[in-house]
Motif scaffolding. Structure first.
Motif, PDB file in Angstrom:
ATOM      1  N   HIS A   1     -14.530  -3.836   0.852  1.00 48.52           N
ATOM      2  CA  HIS A   1     -13.990  -3.984  -0.380  1.00 48.52           C
ATOM      3  C   HIS A   1     -12.366  -3.776  -0.308  1.00 48.52           C
ATOM      4  CE1 HIS A   1     -12.904   0.483  -0.972  1.00 48.52           C
ATOM      5  NE2 HIS A   1     -13.928   0.670  -0.299  1.00 48.52           N
ATOM      6  N   SER A   2     -11.757  -3.828  -1.170  1.00 52.25           N
ATOM      7  CA  SER A   2     -10.009  -3.691  -1.085  1.00 52.25           C
ATOM      8  C   SER A   2      -9.529  -2.895  -1.822  1.00 52.25           C
ATOM      9  CB  SER A   2      -9.403  -5.374  -1.314  1.00 52.25           C
ATOM     10  OG  SER A   2      -9.747  -5.871  -2.569  1.00 52.25           O
ATOM     11  N   LEU A   3     -10.132  -1.904  -2.666  1.00 50.73           N
ATOM     12  CA  LEU A   3      -9.579  -1.136  -3.513  1.00 50.73           C
ATOM     13  C   LEU A   3      -9.254   0.193  -3.323  1.00 50.73           C
ATOM     14  CD1 LEU A   3     -11.609  -2.718  -5.322  1.00 50.73           C
ATOM     15  CD2 LEU A   3     -12.329  -0.840  -6.557  1.00 50.73           C
ATOM     16  N   LYS A   4      -8.098   0.388  -3.928  1.00 53.25           N
ATOM     17  CA  LYS A   4      -7.143   1.739  -3.575  1.00 53.25           C
ATOM     18  C   LYS A   4      -7.639   2.737  -4.591  1.00 53.25           C
ATOM     19  CE  LYS A   4      -5.626  -0.259   0.272  1.00 53.25           C
ATOM     20  NZ  LYS A   4      -5.992   0.378   1.609  1.00 53.25           N
ATOM     21  N   ALA A   5      -6.641   3.693  -4.675  1.00 52.17           N
ATOM     22  CA  ALA A   5      -6.939   4.961  -5.306  1.00 52.17           C
ATOM     23  C   ALA A   5      -6.772   4.744  -6.855  1.00 52.17           C
ATOM     24  CB  ALA A   5      -5.955   6.157  -4.741  1.00 52.17           C
ATOM     25  N   ALA A   6      -5.746   3.891  -7.025  1.00 55.75           N
ATOM     26  CA  ALA A   6      -5.379   3.538  -8.565  1.00 55.75           C
ATOM     27  C   ALA A   6      -6.510   2.988  -9.119  1.00 55.75           C
ATOM     28  CB  ALA A   6      -4.202   2.727  -8.859  1.00 55.75           C
ATOM     29  N   ASP A   7      -7.284   2.093  -8.319  1.00 55.10           N
ATOM     30  CA  ASP A   7      -8.451   1.184  -8.750  1.00 55.10           C
ATOM     31  C   ASP A   7      -9.471   2.183  -9.154  1.00 55.10           C
ATOM     32  OD1 ASP A   7      -7.310  -1.305  -8.444  1.00 55.10           O
ATOM     33  OD2 ASP A   7      -7.598  -0.715  -6.385  1.00 55.10           O
ATOM     34  N   PHE A   8      -9.752   3.154  -8.221  1.00 57.94           N
ATOM     35  CA  PHE A   8     -10.771   3.921  -8.447  1.00 57.94           C
ATOM     36  C   PHE A   8     -10.673   5.162  -9.527  1.00 57.94           C
ATOM     37  CE2 PHE A   8     -11.301   3.089  -3.567  1.00 57.94           C
ATOM     38  CZ  PHE A   8     -12.592   2.556  -3.748  1.00 57.94           C
ATOM     39  N   LYS A   9      -9.415   5.507  -9.628  1.00 58.53           N
ATOM     40  CA  LYS A   9      -9.078   6.355 -10.929  1.00 58.53           C
ATOM     41  C   LYS A   9      -9.625   5.910 -12.248  1.00 58.53           C
ATOM     42  CE  LYS A   9      -5.655   9.463 -12.710  1.00 58.53           C
ATOM     43  NZ  LYS A   9      -4.244  10.136 -12.528  1.00 58.53           N
ATOM     44  N   LYS A  10      -9.503   4.452 -12.427  1.00 59.50           N
ATOM     45  CA  LYS A  10      -9.880   3.685 -13.460  1.00 59.50           C
ATOM     46  C   LYS A  10     -11.487   3.469 -13.581  1.00 59.50           C
ATOM     47  CE  LYS A  10      -5.968   0.958 -13.750  1.00 59.50           C
ATOM     48  NZ  LYS A  10      -5.288  -0.478 -13.768  1.00 59.50           N
TER      49      LYS A  10
ATOM     50  N   LEU B   1      -7.480   5.299   0.063  1.00 59.37           N
ATOM     51  CA  LEU B   1      -8.436   5.494  -0.797  1.00 59.37           C
ATOM     52  C   LEU B   1      -8.113   6.518  -1.893  1.00 59.37           C
ATOM     53  CD1 LEU B   1     -11.815   5.114   1.117  1.00 59.37           C
ATOM     54  CD2 LEU B   1     -10.656   3.282  -0.143  1.00 59.37           C
ATOM     55  N   PHE B   2      -7.672   7.775  -1.351  1.00 61.82           N
ATOM     56  CA  PHE B   2      -7.365   8.926  -2.264  1.00 61.82           C
ATOM     57  C   PHE B   2      -5.998   8.983  -2.937  1.00 61.82           C
ATOM     58  CE2 PHE B   2     -10.621  10.944   0.904  1.00 61.82           C
ATOM     59  CZ  PHE B   2     -11.697  10.558  -0.001  1.00 61.82           C
ATOM     60  N   GLY B   3      -5.130   8.150  -2.445  1.00 57.23           N
ATOM     61  CA  GLY B   3      -3.714   8.135  -3.091  1.00 57.23           C
ATOM     62  C   GLY B   3      -3.136   9.168  -2.588  1.00 57.23           C
ATOM     63  N   ILE B   4      -3.006   9.472  -1.356  1.00 58.27           N
ATOM     64  CA  ILE B   4      -2.395  10.539  -0.564  1.00 58.27           C
ATOM     65  C   ILE B   4      -1.211  10.343   0.295  1.00 58.27           C
ATOM     66  CG2 ILE B   4      -2.572  12.560   1.189  1.00 58.27           C
ATOM     67  CD1 ILE B   4      -5.585  12.884   0.301  1.00 58.27           C
ATOM     68  N   GLN B   5       0.050  10.736  -0.060  1.00 56.47           N
ATOM     69  CA  GLN B   5       1.311  10.321   0.655  1.00 56.47           C
ATOM     70  C   GLN B   5       1.099  11.035   2.001  1.00 56.47           C
ATOM     71  OE1 GLN B   5       3.229   8.002  -0.511  1.00 56.47           O
ATOM     72  NE2 GLN B   5       1.852   7.820  -2.495  1.00 56.47           N
TER      73      GLN B   5
END
Length: 426
Positions: free
Chosen positions: A383-392, A421-425
């Motif tokens: 898949h290509s999803l990232k943290a912003a997608d998963f939060k929704k 995936l987790f939105g960690i900088q």
């Protein structure tokens, strides 16, 4: 010479500074404290996403396996996280227990299967993580933690699906059921009938799934129900021979699509039906030798047939090189915070592509269809999803991330892929 690691299909590779196989939780804890980071955990390498990929350390749980203890009256078993599902089946059968449900591959380690929300099929049957009674893990500081459903239900729900990033599982206690038998039946029907009667047919059996072969116009429906009848021989598994034939037809008849469709349709319609009874461990799993890459999305149950119809049309119009069957299953809702089945009955659709071919064009084209229908991706499949997608997609996302920070405050388990995936900088 650099260390080399790859997943089962060969699509994901890594050259970490260290590959380690600790023998027990103590050795694992020391590795978490001292190994070059980021530290990622390998079960059986049967995921298709870069969950294990790391330039630091990859830790295999291969030696942390086997039965720890069991409770006969409660049908519970405590096992080490590196235990392969294929071995676990026999361990449980020997103590009179059985997994309530399984997928069709038994190569995964139970820790990896739990961490990625791996599942079987059945509208009343949950994924493996719904069996969790207790988890033991090593946290990001090398400390051993243990949570139980009785005392720490929120932590069980937070860490049950954890992608190897909420600590490293060492042992788990599973709620099983008494050993049982299944009557397994398989037959062929037109795909139009299957899509029309999807909800009725999937709900009519304890466990049901179906496969659609591109250009076949027919589905192979598989139903499993509890049985007290004597065992009968399981038919020979000829899936590998069937795949070889489909690959030959794809290659030889590339410029004659109508003939290819006619031959595949005719062959699938002639597939003999199956009807047999076996102990549970002799029913679920199939031999999978031809390597592939896979995408699977988990959709609201009622959206499954519409999404599948669009995926079929896309494949047959634009991707005639695809010959692997599409697999369709159902999964019961659950309460685990990062479970793709969180609070909704699910239809899961899996698409596959030969590992010898580049899977990305096909997967990239199919993914918008899955997302249009509200799909959540399987954590271990492309898949290509990232943290912003998963939060929704996940109502308890922020809560899960807070638990993850508590367990791993120094981000020892966060590779660049996991950071995305987790939105960690960094």
């Amino acid at each position: 010479m650099a260390n080399a690691w790859s997943n089962w299909s060969g699509f994901v590779t890594a050259s970490p500074k260290l590959i380690a196989m600790p023998a027990d939780a103590g050795e694992l804890a020391e590795l978490v404290r001292s190994a070059p980071g980021p530290l990622r955990v390998a079960g059986a390498g049967h995921s298709f996403t870069p969950l294990v990929q790391s330039e630091g350390a990859i830790v295999s749980l291969e030696k942390i396996d086997g039965l720890v203890s069991h409770e006969a009256a409660a049908n519970r078993a405590r096992v080490r996280a590196g235990t392969r599902l294929g071995a676990l089946m026999y361990i449980l059968q020997d103590i009179g227990q059985g997994l309530p449900n399984m997928g069709d591959i038994d190569k995964q380690a139970i820790g990896g299967a739990l961490g990625t929300a791996t599942h079987g099929s059945g509208p009343t049957l949950g994924a493996y993580h719904t069996q969790l009674e207790m988890v033991q893990l090593v946290d990001g500081q090398g400390k051993l933690r243990e949570y139980s459903r009785a005392n720490d239900q929120d932590m069980i729900h937070a860490t049950g699906v954890a992608l190897g990033s909420f600590g490293v599982l060492t042992e788990v206690t599973m709620n099983n059921i008494a050993s049982y038998r299944l009557r397994r039946r398989k037959w062929v029907l037109p795909i139009g009938d299957m899509l029309r009667d999807f909800e009725t047919m999937m709900a009519a059996h304890r466990s049901a799934e179906f496969y659609y072969i591109p250009f076949a116009d027919h589905a192979q429906f598989i139903a499993s129900d509890l049985s007290d009848a004597p065992t009968t021989p399981r038919p020979t598994d000829d899936d590998e021979e069937g795949l070889a034939t489909l690959r030959k037809l794809r290659t030889a008849l590339r410029w004659l699509p109508s003939l290819r469709r006619a031959l595949i349709r005719g062959a699938v319609k002639k597939v003999p039906s199956e009807d047999y009874v076996q102990d549970w461990l002799n029913v679920y799993a199939s031999d999978r030798r031809t390597k592939f890459n896979e995408m699977e999305y988990h959709l609201p149950y009622e959206e499954g047939p519409k999404a599948l119809a669009e995926i079929i049309a896309l494949t047959e119009k634009h991707f005639p090189e695809v010959y692997f069957p599409m697999e369709v299953r159902s999964v019961a809702p659950d309460e685990f915070w990062l479970s793709p089945f969180y609070k909704r009955l699910t239809c899961s659709i899996a698409i596959h592509h030969d590992a010898a071919n580049d899977p990305l064009p096909f997967m990239r084209a199919a993914e918008p269809i899955f997302r249009k229908y509200g799909g959540r991706p399987h954590w271990g499949k492309m898949h290509s999803l990232k943290a912003a997608d998963f939060k929704k997609l996940y109502p308890r996302w922020d809560d899960a991330m807070a638990v993850r920070r508590d367990i791993d405050p120094q981000n020892r388990f966060v590779s660049p892929y996991m950071a995305g995936l987790f939105g960690i900088q960094p």
